[in-house]
Design a protein around this motif. Structure first.
Motif, short mmCIF file in Angstrom:
data_model
loop_
_atom_site.label_atom_id
_atom_site.label_comp_id
_atom_site.label_asym_id
_atom_site.label_seq_id
_atom_site.Cartn_x
_atom_site.Cartn_y
_atom_site.Cartn_z
N ILE A 141 -12.57 -9.35 -5.94
CA ILE A 141 -12.73 -10.09 -7.19
C ILE A 141 -11.43 -10.79 -7.59
CG2 ILE A 141 -14.50 -8.49 -7.98
CD1 ILE A 141 -12.37 -7.37 -9.99
N GLN A 142 -10.33 -10.46 -6.93
CA GLN A 142 -9.04 -10.95 -7.37
C GLN A 142 -8.04 -10.76 -6.24
OE1 GLN A 142 -6.39 -8.63 -8.02
NE2 GLN A 142 -4.95 -10.07 -8.90
N ASN A 143 -6.98 -11.54 -6.27
CA ASN A 143 -5.91 -11.39 -5.29
C ASN A 143 -4.58 -11.67 -5.99
OD1 ASN A 143 -4.51 -11.10 -2.87
ND2 ASN A 143 -5.87 -12.47 -1.73
N GLY A 144 -3.49 -11.14 -5.45
CA GLY A 144 -2.17 -11.41 -5.99
C GLY A 144 -1.84 -10.62 -7.25
N CYS A 145 -0.61 -10.81 -7.72
CA CYS A 145 -0.14 -10.06 -8.89
C CYS A 145 0.95 -10.85 -9.60
CB CYS A 145 0.40 -8.69 -8.44
SG CYS A 145 0.92 -7.62 -9.80
N ASP A 146 0.83 -10.92 -10.94
CA ASP A 146 1.83 -11.63 -11.75
C ASP A 146 2.98 -10.73 -12.19
OD1 ASP A 146 0.44 -14.00 -11.57
OD2 ASP A 146 -0.66 -13.69 -13.45
N CYS A 152 8.11 -2.95 -5.76
CA CYS A 152 6.93 -3.47 -5.06
C CYS A 152 7.20 -4.81 -4.37
CB CYS A 152 5.77 -3.61 -6.05
SG CYS A 152 4.21 -4.02 -5.24
N ILE A 153 6.83 -4.88 -3.10
CA ILE A 153 6.97 -6.10 -2.31
C ILE A 153 5.68 -6.91 -2.28
CG2 ILE A 153 6.23 -5.09 -0.10
CD1 ILE A 153 9.25 -7.46 -0.58
N ILE A 154 4.58 -6.32 -2.76
CA ILE A 154 3.26 -6.91 -2.57
C ILE A 154 3.09 -8.31 -3.19
CG2 ILE A 154 0.78 -6.59 -3.01
CD1 ILE A 154 2.07 -4.88 -0.75
N PRO A 155 3.64 -8.60 -4.39
CA PRO A 155 3.49 -9.97 -4.90
C PRO A 155 4.03 -11.03 -3.94
CG PRO A 155 4.22 -8.53 -6.65
CD PRO A 155 4.30 -7.73 -5.38
N TYR A 156 5.02 -10.66 -3.14
CA TYR A 156 5.60 -11.62 -2.20
C TYR A 156 4.75 -11.74 -0.93
CZ TYR A 156 9.28 -10.71 -5.49
OH TYR A 156 9.98 -10.56 -6.66
N GLY A 157 3.82 -10.79 -0.76
CA GLY A 157 2.87 -10.88 0.34
C GLY A 157 1.55 -11.47 -0.08
N ARG A 158 1.22 -11.34 -1.37
CA ARG A 158 -0.09 -11.76 -1.86
C ARG A 158 -0.04 -12.96 -2.80
NH1 ARG A 158 -4.78 -10.10 0.61
NH2 ARG A 158 -4.49 -8.02 1.46
N ASN A 160 0.75 -14.96 -6.59
CA ASN A 160 0.41 -14.70 -7.99
C ASN A 160 -1.08 -14.41 -8.16
OD1 ASN A 160 3.06 -15.07 -9.13
ND2 ASN A 160 2.83 -17.27 -8.76
N SER A 161 -1.41 -13.82 -9.30
CA SER A 161 -2.80 -13.40 -9.54
C SER A 161 -3.74 -14.59 -9.63
CB SER A 161 -2.86 -12.58 -10.84
OG SER A 161 -4.17 -12.12 -11.05
N ARG A 162 -4.87 -14.48 -8.95
CA ARG A 162 -5.92 -15.49 -9.00
C ARG A 162 -7.25 -14.80 -8.80
NH1 ARG A 162 -2.68 -15.15 -4.73
NH2 ARG A 162 -3.54 -15.40 -2.63
N ASP A 190 -4.60 -6.42 -8.27
CA ASP A 190 -4.37 -5.99 -9.66
C ASP A 190 -5.63 -6.33 -10.45
OD1 ASP A 190 -3.21 -5.24 -12.10
OD2 ASP A 190 -2.26 -7.21 -12.39
N ILE A 191 -6.69 -5.57 -10.22
CA ILE A 191 -8.01 -6.02 -10.70
C ILE A 191 -8.13 -6.00 -12.22
CG2 ILE A 191 -9.13 -5.36 -8.55
CD1 ILE A 191 -10.47 -3.07 -10.04
N THR A 192 -7.30 -5.23 -12.93
CA THR A 192 -7.40 -5.27 -14.39
C THR A 192 -6.79 -6.54 -14.97
OG1 THR A 192 -5.66 -3.57 -14.23
CG2 THR A 192 -7.75 -2.88 -15.17
N SER A 193 -6.16 -7.35 -14.14
CA SER A 193 -5.70 -8.67 -14.60
C SER A 193 -6.78 -9.73 -14.36
CB SER A 193 -4.42 -9.09 -13.88
OG SER A 193 -4.69 -9.39 -12.51
#
Length: 417
Positions: A141-146, A152-158, A160-162, A190-193
């Motif tokens: 339902i979502q990808n990335g993280c703001d 955490c390294i994940i925002p640089y792999g995924r 921003n949130s969309r 980050d599904i709650t975003s």
């Protein structure tokens, strides 16, 4: 050989692996191993590299294509491996055209196809018919993280949130239910975003409400890891009113001490988490909580660590995922004063022991209860609370009523009601 997929890490990766395999097959690719990596810890990267070497030994004539978060954040690491034919970024791995490889292989200029993930602004819906050998289906339902938690390294792999539009999510779920899936798990980074980037800014709670209303034949809806501080009023209402929303929430907790949470740049306090768990249980008494907790974060003292141990009891956590702190290059936490590795390992072991005790307590409290079990494979399934259950009946994908008759040290034991 057919296309083989090796998946590391989260449920989102499991979903994306199905998309990768479908797109690779549609491109005409064969004799290939697709490796979908994880970057959460250094150990995850090490395991991926080890798996790639083993894949080359076992499949000497296959093309090995590496993607996923570690391939995005540590491109040079994988591009430098002799065993690897092609490295794809997290956006590129879902594009069919990137799997079109001529008979002469991949040129050195094309060997790396990894673009700036931060430039990606949308998450396209990828409709799949199911997941191989799984009783439940995952839906992205979502990808990335703001957010920029210091560890955490994940925002640089995924990136921003969309978010995936609500209509596309419900269409995917309807398709899976029509194909026989009784349980759907909503996944993302980050599904709650969810929804902040969509017109009207729908929330995770509104999405869950829409799914349950618009797909009446869906038997079970499950939410993956959530950030409790972002839980909206719609979600709380769905928790209270919808039995089809499974009573299991996995919290992105990370620590139980306020100073450590602040240094992690988390947005909740320990008091916020305790209050959230109490409010949810007031609405849904059968709710069970899991949590991610990091042991040995930089500057963590013994007293701070004991706060993490204590919150297991204060929130009555059941399913713990314990991570020994792993400094990821490029993150602020990697530059902070580190806790001695032997202390990190010792604290992680104590947390796991605490988690085992909590799980045993949960097992004991379940004996005599009537539950509904989704059969995953012969002899094993999961209750509504996601508790592993041994049973002597049922076929994979079937949901059957049971009575809990006892437990082992790893699972409940049940008989059909």
């Amino acid at each position: 050989m057919a296309i083989k997929v090796l998946t590391f890490g989260c449920r989102l990766n499991a979903y994306e692996s199905e998309v990768m395999k479908r797109e690779a097959e549609a491109s005409g690719l064969n004799e290939a191993v697709l490796v979908n990596t994880c970057a959460v810890t250094g150990e995850a990267v090490r395991q991926a590299r080890q798996a790639i070497r083993r894949a080359r030994r076992e499949n000497p004539d296959a093309r090995i294509i590496v993607s996923g978060c570690a391939a995005q954040t540590e491109t040079e690491t994988f591009a430098g491996m002799d065993e690897v034919d092609l490295v794809l970024g997290n956006d590129e791995k879902l594009d069919r055209s990137n799997y079109v490889i001529n008979d002469f292989g991949v040129s050195s200029e094309e060997r790396v196809r990894v673009n700036d993930i931060m430039a990606v602004r949308e998450t396209a819906p990828h409709l799949i018919d199911g997941l191989m050998d799984r009783a439940r289906a995952f839906v992205q339902i979502q990808n990335g993280c703001d957010h920029r938690c210091t560890f955490c390294i994940i925002p640089y792999g995924r990136g921003n949130s969309r978010s995936v539009p609500m209509g596309d999510v419900t269409a995917q779920i309807r398709r899976l239910v029509e194909n026989g899936y009784g349980e759907i798990v909503l996944t993302g980074v980050d599904i709650t975003s969810y929804g902040a980037d969509l017109p009207g800014a729908p929330t995770l709670g509104r999405l869950c409400d829409a799914i349950l209303r618009q797909v009446p034949d869906l038997k079970r809806l499950r939410i993956s890891s959530i950030d409790s501080i972002e839980a909206d009023d719609y979600l709380m209402r769905v928790i209270a009113e919808e039995d089809r929303l499974m009573p299991h929430l996995h919290l992105s907790l990370q620590a139980g001490d306020n100073m450590i949470l602040k240094r992690m740049k988390r947005r909740h306090s320990r008091e916020d988490t305790i209050r959230f768990c109490r409010e949810v249980r007031d609405l849904r008494p059968d709710m069970v909580f899991g949590a991610d907790i990091i042991a040995g974060f930089p500057t963590e003292t013994e007293e701070m660590f004991r706060q993490s141990l204590a919150i297991v009891d204060e929130c009555d956590l059941t399913h713990l995922h314990v991570f020994p702190f792993s400094p990821r290059p490029g993150t602020p936490a990697a530059k902070m004063p580190q806790v001695d590795r032997s202390v990190v390992k010792e604290r992680a072991a104590r947390l796991r022991q605490k988690g085992e005790l909590a799980l045993t307590h949960h097992f004991s409290s379940e004996v005599g209860q009537s539950r509904s079990v989704l059969v995953e494979k012969a002899g094993l399934g999961r209750t509504e609370q996601f508790t592993l259950t041994e049973l002597d009946t049922g076929i994979p994908g079937e949901i059957i009523p049971v009575t809990i008759t006892g437990h082992t040290d790893r699972a409940l034991v049940a008989s059909a009601s």
